[in-house]
Each structure stands twice: as C-alpha cells, then as structure tokens.
Write a protein that holds these residues in place. Structure first.
Motif, PDB file in Angstrom:
ATOM      1  N   ASP A   1       0.793 -52.941  42.664  1.00 28.56           N
ATOM      2  CA  ASP A   1       0.223 -53.053  43.938  1.00 28.56           C
ATOM      3  C   ASP A   1      -0.564 -54.487  44.067  1.00 28.56           C
ATOM      4  O   ASP A   1      -0.693 -54.936  45.101  1.00 28.56           O
ATOM      5  N   GLY A   2      -0.730 -55.067  42.943  1.00 27.41           N
ATOM      6  CA  GLY A   2      -1.463 -56.389  42.895  1.00 27.41           C
ATOM      7  C   GLY A   2      -0.759 -57.595  42.689  1.00 27.41           C
ATOM      8  O   GLY A   2      -1.159 -58.535  42.338  1.00 27.41           O
ATOM      9  N   VAL A   3       0.611 -57.413  42.805  1.00 27.39           N
ATOM     10  CA  VAL A   3       1.488 -58.602  42.600  1.00 27.39           C
ATOM     11  C   VAL A   3       2.365 -58.524  43.733  1.00 27.39           C
ATOM     12  O   VAL A   3       2.631 -57.583  44.501  1.00 27.39           O
ATOM     13  N   GLY A   4       2.907 -59.891  44.172  1.00 23.15           N
ATOM     14  CA  GLY A   4       3.816 -60.060  45.293  1.00 23.15           C
ATOM     15  C   GLY A   4       2.941 -60.531  46.279  1.00 23.15           C
ATOM     16  O   GLY A   4       1.877 -60.827  46.210  1.00 23.15           O
ATOM     17  N   PRO A   5       3.404 -60.871  47.362  1.00 20.78           N
ATOM     18  CA  PRO A   5       2.859 -61.407  48.881  1.00 20.78           C
ATOM     19  C   PRO A   5       1.758 -60.741  48.859  1.00 20.78           C
ATOM     20  O   PRO A   5       1.708 -59.423  49.319  1.00 20.78           O
ATOM     21  N   VAL A   6       0.508 -61.138  49.333  1.00 20.09           N
ATOM     22  CA  VAL A   6      -0.597 -60.621  49.517  1.00 20.09           C
ATOM     23  C   VAL A   6      -0.648 -59.869  50.810  1.00 20.09           C
ATOM     24  O   VAL A   6      -0.943 -58.646  50.770  1.00 20.09           O
ATOM     25  N   ALA A   7      -0.003 -60.384  51.816  1.00 22.26           N
ATOM     26  CA  ALA A   7       0.020 -59.638  53.301  1.00 22.26           C
ATOM     27  C   ALA A   7       0.940 -58.326  53.156  1.00 22.26           C
ATOM     28  O   ALA A   7       0.667 -57.488  53.887  1.00 22.26           O
ATOM     29  N   GLU A   8       1.600 -58.264  51.997  1.00 18.14           N
ATOM     30  CA  GLU A   8       2.591 -56.848  51.763  1.00 18.14           C
ATOM     31  C   GLU A   8       2.004 -55.948  51.033  1.00 18.14           C
ATOM     32  O   GLU A   8       2.525 -54.912  50.652  1.00 18.14           O
ATOM     33  N   ARG A   9       0.673 -56.024  50.487  1.00 20.92           N
ATOM     34  CA  ARG A   9       0.422 -55.255  49.478  1.00 20.92           C
ATOM     35  C   ARG A   9      -0.489 -54.041  50.159  1.00 20.92           C
ATOM     36  O   ARG A   9      -1.069 -54.150  51.012  1.00 20.92           O
ATOM     37  N   PRO A  10      -0.308 -52.954  49.421  1.00 19.84           N
ATOM     38  CA  PRO A  10      -0.525 -51.829  50.014  1.00 19.84           C
ATOM     39  C   PRO A  10      -2.290 -51.599  49.817  1.00 19.84           C
ATOM     40  O   PRO A  10      -2.672 -52.042  48.950  1.00 19.84           O
ATOM     41  N   ARG A  11      -2.647 -50.868  50.793  1.00 21.53           N
ATOM     42  CA  ARG A  11      -4.175 -50.380  50.720  1.00 21.53           C
ATOM     43  C   ARG A  11      -4.107 -48.965  50.065  1.00 21.53           C
ATOM     44  O   ARG A  11      -3.132 -48.049  50.427  1.00 21.53           O
ATOM     45  N   ARG A  12      -4.900 -48.531  49.097  1.00 22.59           N
ATOM     46  CA  ARG A  12      -4.871 -47.507  48.159  1.00 22.59           C
ATOM     47  C   ARG A  12      -6.391 -46.999  48.252  1.00 22.59           C
ATOM     48  O   ARG A  12      -7.201 -47.791  48.208  1.00 22.59           O
ATOM     49  N   LEU A  13      -6.376 -45.555  48.265  1.00 17.08           N
ATOM     50  CA  LEU A  13      -7.747 -45.116  47.987  1.00 17.08           C
ATOM     51  C   LEU A  13      -8.160 -44.824  46.477  1.00 17.08           C
ATOM     52  O   LEU A  13      -7.085 -44.557  45.634  1.00 17.08           O
ATOM     53  N   ASP A  14      -9.107 -45.457  46.028  1.00  9.58           N
ATOM     54  CA  ASP A  14      -9.569 -45.478  44.518  1.00  9.58           C
ATOM     55  C   ASP A  14     -10.605 -44.378  44.455  1.00  9.58           C
ATOM     56  O   ASP A  14     -11.585 -44.092  44.825  1.00  9.58           O
ATOM     57  N   LEU A  15      -9.846 -43.243  43.588  1.00 12.40           N
ATOM     58  CA  LEU A  15     -10.602 -41.938  43.324  1.00 12.40           C
ATOM     59  C   LEU A  15     -11.918 -42.005  42.542  1.00 12.40           C
ATOM     60  O   LEU A  15     -12.819 -41.427  42.594  1.00 12.40           O
ATOM     61  N   ALA A  16     -11.864 -43.063  41.624  1.00 16.10           N
ATOM     62  CA  ALA A  16     -12.903 -43.166  40.539  1.00 16.10           C
ATOM     63  C   ALA A  16     -14.171 -43.560  41.636  1.00 16.10           C
ATOM     64  O   ALA A  16     -15.226 -42.988  40.921  1.00 16.10           O
ATOM     65  N   TRP A  17     -14.198 -44.453  42.307  1.00 17.36           N
ATOM     66  CA  TRP A  17     -15.449 -45.055  42.946  1.00 17.36           C
ATOM     67  C   TRP A  17     -15.305 -44.747  44.551  1.00 17.36           C
ATOM     68  O   TRP A  17     -16.207 -45.218  45.244  1.00 17.36           O
ATOM     69  N   HIS A  18     -14.581 -43.689  44.769  1.00 17.33           N
ATOM     70  CA  HIS A  18     -14.551 -43.122  46.526  1.00 17.33           C
ATOM     71  C   HIS A  18     -14.435 -44.512  47.513  1.00 17.33           C
ATOM     72  O   HIS A  18     -15.400 -44.484  48.162  1.00 17.33           O
ATOM     73  N   SER A  19     -13.539 -45.244  47.067  1.00 13.30           N
ATOM     74  CA  SER A  19     -13.522 -46.559  47.921  1.00 13.30           C
ATOM     75  C   SER A  19     -11.993 -46.869  48.267  1.00 13.30           C
ATOM     76  O   SER A  19     -11.275 -46.128  47.769  1.00 13.30           O
ATOM     77  N   THR A  20     -11.781 -47.917  49.182  1.00 12.74           N
ATOM     78  CA  THR A  20     -10.482 -48.287  49.532  1.00 12.74           C
ATOM     79  C   THR A  20     -10.295 -49.565  48.885  1.00 12.74           C
ATOM     80  O   THR A  20     -10.864 -50.486  48.988  1.00 12.74           O
ATOM     81  N   GLU A  21      -9.316 -49.791  47.995  1.00 12.65           N
ATOM     82  CA  GLU A  21      -8.722 -50.835  47.391  1.00 12.65           C
ATOM     83  C   GLU A  21      -7.761 -51.671  48.133  1.00 12.65           C
ATOM     84  O   GLU A  21      -6.563 -51.184  48.658  1.00 12.65           O
ATOM     85  N   THR A  22      -7.995 -52.806  48.644  1.00 13.30           N
ATOM     86  CA  THR A  22      -6.935 -53.552  49.297  1.00 13.30           C
ATOM     87  C   THR A  22      -5.973 -54.377  48.591  1.00 13.30           C
ATOM     88  O   THR A  22      -5.204 -54.846  49.287  1.00 13.30           O
ATOM     89  N   ASN A  23      -6.202 -54.341  47.300  1.00 12.48           N
ATOM     90  CA  ASN A  23      -5.323 -55.399  46.532  1.00 12.48           C
ATOM     91  C   ASN A  23      -5.172 -56.697  46.734  1.00 12.48           C
ATOM     92  O   ASN A  23      -4.113 -57.364  46.385  1.00 12.48           O
ATOM     93  N   GLN A  24      -6.130 -57.311  47.554  1.00 11.73           N
ATOM     94  CA  GLN A  24      -6.073 -58.803  47.881  1.00 11.73           C
ATOM     95  C   GLN A  24      -6.262 -59.625  46.547  1.00 11.73           C
ATOM     96  O   GLN A  24      -5.460 -60.605  46.501  1.00 11.73           O
ATOM     97  N   VAL A  25      -6.788 -59.263  45.415  1.00 12.74           N
ATOM     98  CA  VAL A  25      -6.873 -59.905  44.084  1.00 12.74           C
ATOM     99  C   VAL A  25      -6.255 -58.866  43.318  1.00 12.74           C
ATOM    100  O   VAL A  25      -6.369 -57.518  43.337  1.00 12.74           O
ATOM    101  N   GLY A  26      -5.227 -59.368  42.564  1.00 16.58           N
ATOM    102  CA  GLY A  26      -4.403 -58.701  41.344  1.00 16.58           C
ATOM    103  C   GLY A  26      -4.261 -59.498  40.302  1.00 16.58           C
ATOM    104  O   GLY A  26      -4.987 -60.440  39.917  1.00 16.58           O
ATOM    105  N   LEU A  27      -3.292 -59.487  39.394  1.00 16.03           N
ATOM    106  CA  LEU A  27      -3.310 -60.088  38.215  1.00 16.03           C
ATOM    107  C   LEU A  27      -3.002 -61.455  38.368  1.00 16.03           C
ATOM    108  O   LEU A  27      -3.641 -62.300  37.636  1.00 16.03           O
ATOM    109  N   HIS A  28      -2.380 -62.049  39.282  1.00 13.71           N
ATOM    110  CA  HIS A  28      -2.065 -63.417  39.570  1.00 13.71           C
ATOM    111  C   HIS A  28      -3.360 -63.936  39.767  1.00 13.71           C
ATOM    112  O   HIS A  28      -3.771 -65.106  39.378  1.00 13.71           O
TER     113      HIS A  28
END
Length: 507
Positions: free
Chosen positions: A81-108
């Motif tokens: 989820d954290g690689v590839g074009p930023v605009a195409e990355r999925p938003r995911r639910l983070d169950l650990a911290w009850h938050s939404t992860e936008t994946n705007q920052v990833g490995l690269h």
C-alpha cells in the motif's frame, strides 16, 4: 550531602560501542508521520513535504538506525500500500490505533527522509496478519539486485538501486494479546524460523531480530524467550526487548530506580539466551535489540487509556500518546541510556520509541514550531559524546531503599573512551541529597600518557522536578555547564544536585 567515589580504568572495558545503540523508532501512529515529520503545507516543508525544522532536530538528536513502520501498526500493514503513485494508494483502517492510514508516506518516501536526517533503515515485517511469503516479497523489493517483477516495480517507483536494508524485525510484540495475529511462543517461534530461513535464502547478509517479550512484566516472560529461541537460535542474530517506565503514585524516588529494572531485564534475557546456547552446545551469542524503550505515561491525568483517539470514527493522524516530559523524566531517561551503555557487550542495537510527537523528544505544532522536550538533551549529548569503547565505572556511594529492588545506589555512572579522550555520564538518583563526586582518572590518564582536561560539561537539573517544555514555553528546561566541575589531583571533581544527569567530556 552524600559522597560518590569512582574510578576509570581502561582494563574495565566492557565492549566497543555499536552505533546502532543510538537508534530510533518511527511508527505510523498518531501525529508521528503526518503533522510530525511530514506536513506539506508547513512553511519549512521541502519538495517532498518533509518539515525542515524537524529534520534539523532529528539530525541534532543523533539517531543512527531507525526502526519502521511499527510497532503494533506493522501487524496489520500491507507494505504494498505504501509504494507506487501516491495518488493511487489506498486508504486503510489501522486497527492497532483505531485510525485511518492514508499511505501518503511509505517505503520510498521514508527512505528519502532517512537520507535527509542521515540515519539508516531498519524494517519490520508483518508476521501478524501476514507471513513468510509477504516478508520475502518485501525483502526482494527492497534488497534484490536482479531483474524481477518486484525490482522492476521498484525501479518504476523511482528506485533503480536496492535499498540495502541490513536489519529486519520478524514481527512485533507477538506475545501480546493486543497484537493482531497474536500467537503463543511455540507457534510464533516456528513461523519466525521459517521466515528467517527463507529471508536468508534470498539475502544471506541480513541481520534478523526475533520478538522477545513485550515487557519483563508479561506472564510469559522468560518461558517465551526460551521457547522462541529454541526454534530460532540458528536463524537469528538478535532477540528484542521492550520496556517503558513512568512515575507511579507520585513516588519520584521509586521512579528513579528504573535503570535497575532495565539492567535486570537485560541480564535475564542474556542468561536465557546463553542457556539455550549451552543446550545446543553452541558458542554463538544472541545479541539484544532493545528496540523499544522510553518513559511512557500509559494513562492520562483522568486515569483512562490515552492510546485511542478522542474523535469518533477513524480519524487521520489523531493526537495520541503525546506525553509532555518533565525534568524528572529526563533524568530517569539519562539513567536508562547509562544502563544501555553498561550492557553494550550484548545490547548491540536500541531504538528510542519514538521520535516525533508520539512519546517523543521532539514535538511539533501544525503550521507552527517544533521544539525539544526534556528527554531530547540526554540522548543528543550522549550520542554526540559517546566514544568508541565503553568502560565500567565502579562507584562507591550511598543508597536509598526501593520498594521493588531493595538498596539502590544513589549515583550511577559509565564512561566511554576513544583516541581523543574520555566521556563520563553520571546520574544522581537521590531526591534529597547532593552528591559530592570524585572520579579517579590516574589509570586512564596513564594510558594516554598525559593529563586530562575538561572540554565541556552538561548538567540537566531543575529545582522543579515537573518543569517541562511546551508550545507556550519551549525552552523552559535545558542543560547548562556543570558549575565547579574540575580536574584536581588527578581526579574529576564535581557536585551533583539531587535528581540530576551530567555529562563531562575530558580531552
């Protein structure tokens, strides 16, 4: 007034120092990534959206290797989820911290940030909701120097050359019932062993960290380490330790004994690891990655948990775990650093958890300033002054009575040595007594063949134990030179006020 007599003898060398001892930890948690290190709209933001003021503070802090992306977060993370074009990355639910992860920052993006702050990358793989296959996919994407689908994708995403990640964590806190994919020690040990073997088939040079207990207070502590290492002993290099400390019930004196707890934790894990080695008739030594440690107030002032968002729903980057640290916290923190150095022969990596906003030495305000918390100073100074080799400093001093540990030395110290001189780190744990310190330098001066002189000194102390830095007063607490410190008759002489941490550089 209490007296403290110590000496520095090069024959009491403990070990060389692995610079990874001064590591950090960045997790996708709260405002650590978003509004912490990454805020594209901030006045100091660079072309990648990273705050330049935070970059400068992280560089000043002096962190070496940074563990990423978690933490509890990693046990539900899809690294793709954290690689590839930023605009195409999925938003995911983070169950650990009850938050939404936008994946705007990833490995690269994170690797580029590390280049800016001058730190190395330490990656954790998801062994909670995922397994061996996904781990070796990530390893191939990150490290392989071959023409494959994964390496072509890496190149398409802007990275022709491998990331070359050396150190890898096989999951996170898998002993914890709170962890996604929690397993018992037997099941986790088998999975970790399979994953480690597969990763080494792809990249034999990786260094692997297997999960130890998430704290020494866990019901399975000890038996967990033994079982996991029985499965993984031949496959891994490190076992992890995690430990957090806080003042309980207003008992500052008991809190100041935290370093004793950390020392016993380390020594217990070393004993277990060496016992497993003995049963296997091996001279291999498993090292410790103390890859989560800090002061952490697990409850807010109202007595409730502070690890879930106050907002309803699944917010993006909520304010979580934003502890404000006091002068007292910083002194305990400095003593924990001394303890890690005292065990540098087996603690070869450590990660301060965490770096920005989340139980952190650096705080930020969206669109506003970044500032140093009190804990920033012991870390940055120790990282900068610590030499190549660590030397034990025996200290004869008074004691206080701890409810948990009995008689505890009021003064704790360690030294490091390099070709240019000596650095001495000392803490006065007493809440009432000034320590009259005298450290004999004759043996170490003889090694250098000349006298030692003070090049710089630093004192962290405040008459108000609960003084803190804040948005409104970001420089309320700091360090200052240690007045009266001197070398006299071949000894370092100084007066340490109650509840104080000191660093002295002798050249």
């Amino acid at each position: 007034m209490t007296s403290a007599f110590g000496y520095i003898d090069p024959h009491l060398e403990i070990s060389d120092i692995d610079r990874r001892l001064f590591g950090g930890f960045v997790e996708h948690l709260g405002r650590h990534i978003y509004d912490g290190i990454h805020e594209p709209g901030h006045p100091t933001a660079d072309a990648d959206g990273f705050r330049a003021d935070v970059i400068e503070l992280v560089k000043e802090l002096g962190v070496s290797t940074i563990r990423y992306p978690g933490g509890n977060f990693v046990s539900g993370y899809r690294w793709e989820d954290g690689v590839g074009p930023v605009a195409e990355r999925p938003r995911r639910l983070d169950l650990a911290w009850h938050s939404t992860e936008t994946n705007q920052v990833g490995l690269h993006e994170f690797a580029r940030w590390l280049d800016k702050v001058g730190s190395d990358l330490m990656l954790a793989v998801n062994l909670g909701t995922r397994g061996t296959g996904e781990a070796i996919d990530l390893l191939e994407y990150a490290n392989a120097d071959a023409d494959t689908d994964w390496t072509r994708r890496r190149a398409e995403n802007g990275r022709d050359e491998p990331f070359g990640v050396t150190m890898w964590c096989l999951g996170n806190e898998m002993d914890g019932p709170w962890q996604l994919g929690h397993r018992n020690a037997d099941d986790y040990g088998k999975l970790a062993s399979r994953t480690a073997k597969a990763m080494r088939m792809l990249d034999p040079g990786v260094e692997l960290v297997v999960c130890g207990s998430s704290s020494s207070g866990m019901p399975t502590f000890g038996s967990w380490e033994r079982t996991v290492l029985e499965h993984t002993f031949d496959d891994v290099d490190f076992i992890s330790c995690h430990s957090y400390y806080q003042e309980m019930g207003g008992n500052a004196q008991e809190f100041l004994a935290s370093g004793v707890d950390m020392a016993r934790f380390i020594e217990s894990v070393v004993s277990i690891a060496d016992a497993v080695a003995a049963t296997k008739k091996s001279d291999k030594r498993i090292m410790i990655s103390f890859d989560e440690w800090n002061v952490w107030y697990l409850h807010d002032d109202g007595g409730g948990q502070n690890d879930k968002p106050k907002e309803t729903g699944w917010p993006v980057a909520p304010r979580l775990l934003e502890d404000q640290y006091h002068a007292l916290d910083a002194v305990v923190f400095g003593d924990l650093l001394i303890t890690l150095l005292q065990h540098a022969d087996r603690v070869r990596s450590a990660s301060l958890a965490q770096l920005v906003n989340v139980i952190a030495p650096i705080m930020t305000e969206p669109g506003g300033i970044a500032w140093r918390q009190t804990t920033f100073f012991p870390f940055s100074i120790t990282s900068r002054l610590a030499g190549e080799r660590v030397v034990r400093v025996p200290v004869t001093t008074g004691t206080f009575t701890s409810e948990r540990f009995g008689e505890v030395a009021s003064v704790n110290a360690v030294a490091t040595v390099d070709d240019q001189g000596v650095s001495v780190f000392v803490v006065n744990r007493s809440t009432t007594d000034t320590a009259d310190l005298r450290v004999d330098l004759a043996a170490i001066a003889a090694q250098f063949g000349r006298d030692l002189t003070i090049a710089e000194s630093h004192l962290l102390h405040d008459d108000d134990l609960y003084a803190a830095n804040s948005l409104e007063d970001p420089e309320r607490v700091g360090v200052r030179p240690l007045d009266g410190a001197r070398v006299a008759d071949g000894a370092l002489v100084a007066s340490l006020p109650p509840v104080s941490w000191v660093a002295v550089r002798l050249n």
